[in-house]
Design a protein around this motif. Sequence first.
Motif, mmCIF file in Angstrom:
data_model
loop_
_atom_site.group_PDB
_atom_site.id
_atom_site.type_symbol
_atom_site.label_atom_id
_atom_site.label_comp_id
_atom_site.label_asym_id
_atom_site.label_seq_id
_atom_site.Cartn_x
_atom_site.Cartn_y
_atom_site.Cartn_z
ATOM 1 N N THR A 47 3.171 1.190 -8.690
ATOM 2 C CA THR A 47 3.904 1.097 -7.390
ATOM 3 C C THR A 47 4.295 -0.098 -7.139
ATOM 4 O O THR A 47 4.079 -1.116 -7.637
ATOM 5 N N PRO A 48 5.467 -0.099 -6.175
ATOM 6 C CA PRO A 48 5.872 -1.319 -5.762
ATOM 7 C C PRO A 48 5.015 -2.133 -4.944
ATOM 8 O O PRO A 48 5.199 -3.317 -4.743
ATOM 9 N N PHE A 49 3.699 -1.694 -4.663
ATOM 10 C CA PHE A 49 3.003 -2.399 -3.787
ATOM 11 C C PHE A 49 1.589 -2.864 -4.767
ATOM 12 O O PHE A 49 0.599 -3.441 -4.147
ATOM 13 N N ASP A 50 1.926 -3.159 -6.280
ATOM 14 C CA ASP A 50 1.088 -3.721 -6.932
ATOM 15 C C ASP A 50 -0.186 -2.920 -7.055
ATOM 16 O O ASP A 50 -1.099 -3.536 -7.019
ATOM 17 N N VAL A 51 -0.164 -1.815 -6.851
ATOM 18 C CA VAL A 51 -1.197 -0.504 -6.806
ATOM 19 C C VAL A 51 -0.864 0.508 -7.774
ATOM 20 O O VAL A 51 0.262 0.851 -7.804
ATOM 21 N N LEU A 52 -1.812 0.663 -8.641
ATOM 22 C CA LEU A 52 -1.621 1.860 -9.466
ATOM 23 C C LEU A 52 -1.926 3.246 -8.805
ATOM 24 O O LEU A 52 -2.766 3.290 -7.968
ATOM 25 N N ALA A 53 -0.964 4.371 -9.284
ATOM 26 C CA ALA A 53 -1.265 5.504 -8.545
ATOM 27 C C ALA A 53 -1.481 6.403 -9.775
ATOM 28 O O ALA A 53 -0.956 6.335 -10.910
ATOM 29 N N THR A 54 -2.225 7.573 -9.693
ATOM 30 C CA THR A 54 -2.538 8.360 -10.884
ATOM 31 C C THR A 54 -2.652 9.971 -10.285
ATOM 32 O O THR A 54 -3.037 10.017 -9.233
ATOM 33 N N ARG A 55 -2.583 10.809 -10.943
ATOM 34 C CA ARG A 55 -2.739 12.302 -10.957
ATOM 35 C C ARG A 55 -3.317 12.880 -12.453
ATOM 36 O O ARG A 55 -2.535 12.286 -13.302
ATOM 37 N N THR A 56 -3.811 13.790 -12.319
ATOM 38 C CA THR A 56 -4.408 14.424 -13.536
ATOM 39 C C THR A 56 -3.900 15.842 -13.376
ATOM 40 O O THR A 56 -4.107 16.597 -12.458
#
Length: 210
Positions: A47-56
Amino acid sequence: MPELVFAEPGERNDLGAFVARAVRLDQQAVVRLRAREGGLVDAWVSTPFDVLATRTARADLAPSDLTVSGNELLAALAVVRGDRLDPGHPQDMLWLSALPPTKHWQRVDQLPAKMVSDLADKGIALAKDNVGPTGNPPASLLDQTVLTVTGEGMAVKVPLRCLFALSGMGFLADDEDETIKVTATDSWMRLDARYGAVVRRRHALLPLLV
């Protein structure tokens, strides 16, 4: 040709919602797909916030590790109505983020989702009043600790940028019964909500000496 095969239509729709939010945040987003045991595929975005996002999703993937354009994957998910689709041309060189480990996560605590949502809303309002010269909130604001979660001998500091990522990806809910699970390793933290999770390193990497 790459192939993504879903266990049922609902899995495809849920992944489509995840990718749509990622592309809304960043038109150039790429999605890393990784298969794991049990017929599961983890989708990752930065993400643009330097945080990873994930979904399974419950699905099968070939090859087992693949990075594709978010726009291409979103188009395929929207157009192809069957359970099999081509997720897009491989663009593995565009994935620049390290992924967290798959083992040794320790449960720390659970947080009321509504409380986290309220904190995110306050942070967004504060960010609007402190926009930097690039039009984005300054890193000093995003790095501010808004929560410290303790449990199982660990103290996990959660920066505002993680709440921005939860909100931006549509993971937060105002339901009084919803909770967010906090887990951590020595190096990483993870916040799991109903519709997905955000993940970030707990400590900055030390620069290499040259």
